[in-house]
Design an enzyme around this catalytic site. Structure first.
Site, PDB file in Angstrom:
ATOM      1  N   HIS A  68      16.974 151.376  41.447  1.00  0.00           N
ATOM      2  CA  HIS A  68      17.848 151.787  40.356  1.00  0.00           C
ATOM      3  C   HIS A  68      19.294 151.684  40.818  1.00  0.00           C
ATOM      4  O   HIS A  68      19.566 151.595  42.008  1.00  0.00           O
ATOM      5  CB  HIS A  68      17.545 153.191  39.822  1.00  0.00           C
ATOM      6  CG  HIS A  68      17.312 154.209  40.888  1.00  0.00           C
ATOM      7  ND1 HIS A  68      18.321 154.906  41.482  1.00  0.00           N
ATOM      8  CD2 HIS A  68      16.173 154.646  41.461  1.00  0.00           C
ATOM      9  CE1 HIS A  68      17.812 155.737  42.367  1.00  0.00           C
ATOM     10  NE2 HIS A  68      16.524 155.598  42.396  1.00  0.00           N
TER      11      HIS A  68
ATOM     12  N   ARG B  42      24.234 172.388  30.411  1.00  0.00           N
ATOM     13  CA  ARG B  42      24.893 171.616  31.468  1.00  0.00           C
ATOM     14  C   ARG B  42      26.365 171.984  31.544  1.00  0.00           C
ATOM     15  O   ARG B  42      27.053 172.044  30.534  1.00  0.00           O
ATOM     16  CB  ARG B  42      24.748 170.123  31.214  1.00  0.00           C
ATOM     17  CG  ARG B  42      23.320 169.656  31.423  1.00  0.00           C
ATOM     18  CD  ARG B  42      23.207 168.169  31.257  1.00  0.00           C
ATOM     19  NE  ARG B  42      23.929 167.464  32.311  1.00  0.00           N
ATOM     20  CZ  ARG B  42      24.177 166.166  32.267  1.00  0.00           C
ATOM     21  NH1 ARG B  42      23.783 165.452  31.236  1.00  0.00           N
ATOM     22  NH2 ARG B  42      24.814 165.587  33.256  1.00  0.00           N
TER      23      ARG B  42
END
Ligand SMILES: [Fe+2]
Length: 583
Positions: free
Chosen positions: A11, A442
């Site tokens: 990735h 978050r």
């Protein structure tokens, strides 16, 4: 000497041009392809690096790939055989990409990059180690790397001195802190390699009441070694992260973005607790091995800022360096630097002080874009630009801030950032509603003028890459409510005038209005999209959101100049009440 470092096929593919001990350019492919975490051969990122260096591929002296594909293939084959017949499903599923791409890395590099010279290979964890140690300010340091998986290793400890790097011990697949954390990430309903930050954000709302259960999955020795109880996990032989025993232990997984159910929040806090505990033990082992005061840390687990804080708090290390590309993209930098310094023996000449290693756009280029697109703009000098943006921030507007060269690594650091007022408790909700549509648990992180960091945060050293977390002073939490997380912490970026002069001056201008050289700094993108790279990316993001003001270099674009006639290619809008973008 020109060295091109390449990392890809897992990735976050990236390329880096390293010239005579200096990073000329480094960038992730996702910023060009606009596919988040793009893992394909970084053709566009490599082309950019060459252009930045003013050379063609034929002028590359060495090309280094960040890991050894055959070793990795050997690991997959071995674990398929060891776990046969269970492992065969995963092996068969993984085979087409391996046969198509990964085993043919050299042929693909030649074909896609037009490279004709010799290709060299580093090792995955050596690349991580080099990306930290050789870029650090230390001539001597302990090294710790921890990620999901490289070829075989998931964790290493070692020592760096001058240009030499020695990895002394390693822990191998399937025993991996990164993969364990990812299994919990998936069980908590998030995407692996994307949702780990969300688990960390969620952890602050919970209590580590499930630590005993989580510890059943991992046996930790006092020497830093650990072994996972693989009966609970399934990634070693299937396409699933966890096994039925995991659900018997912790219950059914979280399947949707619901409210903060204490059952899940406490599990998030518990896996975070155990991860910190393990990283502290590993760091202690690295300290016993080296006796050093300095630690260099890389690998995806190095992005876990809470674990980084635990290391600084609970081990004898006085200094910690984590590079901006701590994950696999940084392998491109590490592989190139490893070849130049460690293999070829050239002395180190540079300390990585800032992460602005990507493409930049001159005012002429920006103006050409604005004129061609017929976008209304104002050109202002820097002093006025800064005053106007500071006014906007102090009056609770949300500003798209685009200037200079793009950041390398996952954090926006004041080159491709969205900025807001840290003094307003509602700002998190405002930015989420106007632009980001992130999960409400978050946190948003602050940038702070480095010299003033201790006025607001406890025990902070330099944190130029936003990879350290600090407690907000109790007395300052109500003063800076928008950047104080539920547990009283903030993930901070310290900014010096040398690292980013214009951003630093903006912080000072905000201070004149707000009493604090602090802004909310979140990445310039919408959910599911990579950070913007070009003026066109930035303008498109600005036009499709409720941002109030956009800066592009020396240019200001106001909200009434938005035009949303340029849709996000390949994206569709989903959801009703809480509209989000998905790729
Ligand atoms: Fe890695």
């Amino acid at each position: 000497m020109n060295i091109l470092g390449i990392s890809c096929f897992y990735h976050d593919a990236a390329a880096c041009l390293y010239r005579d001990g200096t990073i000329v350019a480094a960038a992730e492919e996702e910023r060009f392809s606009r596919r988040k975490h793009d893992a394909t051969m970084p053709v566009q990122a490599a082309a950019y690096c060459l252009a930045e260096g003013g050379i063609s591929i034929d002028q590359i002296d060495y090309l280094v790939f960040y890991e050894k594909p055959l070793l990795k293939f050997g690991r997959m084959l071995t674990s398929a055989i060891e776990t046969f017949p269970r492992g065969i499903t995963q092996f068969v599923a993984a085979m087409p990409p391996w046969l198509r791409e990964k085993l043919w890395v050299p042929a693909l590099i030649r074909e896609k990059l037009g490279y004709r010279g010799e290709i060299l290979y580093s090792e995955h964890h050596l690349s991580h180690a080099a990306s930290a140690f050789l870029m650090s300010p230390y001539q001597e340091a302990a090294i710790l790397t921890a990620d999901g998986i490289g070829e075989w290793a998931s964790t290493t400890i070692g020592h760096g001195e001058g240009t030499s790097i020695e990895l002394v011990k390693e822990i191998r697949f399937p025993h991996s802190l990164g993969l364990l954390y990812s299994a919990f990430t998936a069980w908590l309903g998030f995407e692996i390699n994307e949702g780990e930050y969300k688990v960390m954000g969620m952890a602050a709302y919970g209590k580590p009441t499930q630590v005993d259960k989580v510890r059943q999955l991992i046996r930790q020795a006092d020497d830093g070694g650990f072994a996972l109880d693989t009966r609970y996990l399934a990634y070693q032989h299937s396409l699933h992260a966890w096994a039925p025993a995991f659900e018997r232990l912790l219950g059914a997984p979280r399947t949707f973005d619901g409210d903060l159910d204490p059952r899940f929040v406490d599990v998030a806090a518990s896996i975070q607790f155990v991860t910190e505990e393990s990283m502290v033990k590993l760091a202690e082992a690295a300290h016993r091995l080296t006796g050093s005061r300095n630690l260099c840390l890389a690998g995806g687990v190095g992005l876990n800022v809470l674990a980084n804080r635990a290391i600084l708090r609970h081990t004898p290390f006085e200094n910690l360096f984590v590079p901006p590309g701590a994950g696999d993209s940084g392998g491109a930098v590490g592989a190139a630097a490893y070849l130049y310094h460690t293999i070829l023996g050239h002395a180190r000449s540079e300390i990585l002080e800032s992460a602005y290693l990507g493409p930049g756009y001159s005012d002429d280029e920006v103006q050409r874009f604005l004129v061609e697109r017929g976008i209304a703009y104002e050109r202002v000098d820097e002093a006025e630009l800064i005053e106007r943006v500071a006014d906007a921030i102090a009056s609770d507007q949300v500003v798209g801030w685009f200037q200079g060269r793009m950041e390398f690594g996952p954090r926006a650091l004041g080159a491709r950032s969205i900025l807001g007022n840290p003094r307003n408790a509602e700002m998190k909700t405002i930015i989420n509603e106007k632009i980001k549509h992130r999960e409400p648990f978050r946190p948003f992180a602050p940038s702070v003028a480095a010299e003033d960091a201790n006025r607001f945060f406890e025990d902070v050293g330099p944190s130029p890459f936003m990879l350290l977390v600090a407690d907000v002073h109790e007395s300052q939490r109500a003063f800076l409510p928008a950047i104080t997380h539920a547990d009283g912490t903030a993930r901070i970026q310290t900014v010096t005038e040398r690292q980013n002069p214009r951003y630093y001056r903006l912080l000072r201008a905000v201070e004149r209005r707000n009493g604090a050289p602090v802004v909310i700094n979140t990445s310039f993108n919408v959910r599911g999209e990579p950070i913007v790279r070009t003026p066109a990316d930035a303008y498109r993001c600005f036009s499709h959101t409720d941002m109030d003001l956009l800066t592009l270099g020396s240019f200001l674009v106001r909200a009434d100049a938005k035009r949303a006639d340029d849709p996000y290619p390949g994206r569709k809008r989903v959801g009703t009440a809480d509209t989000v973008w998905v790729s």
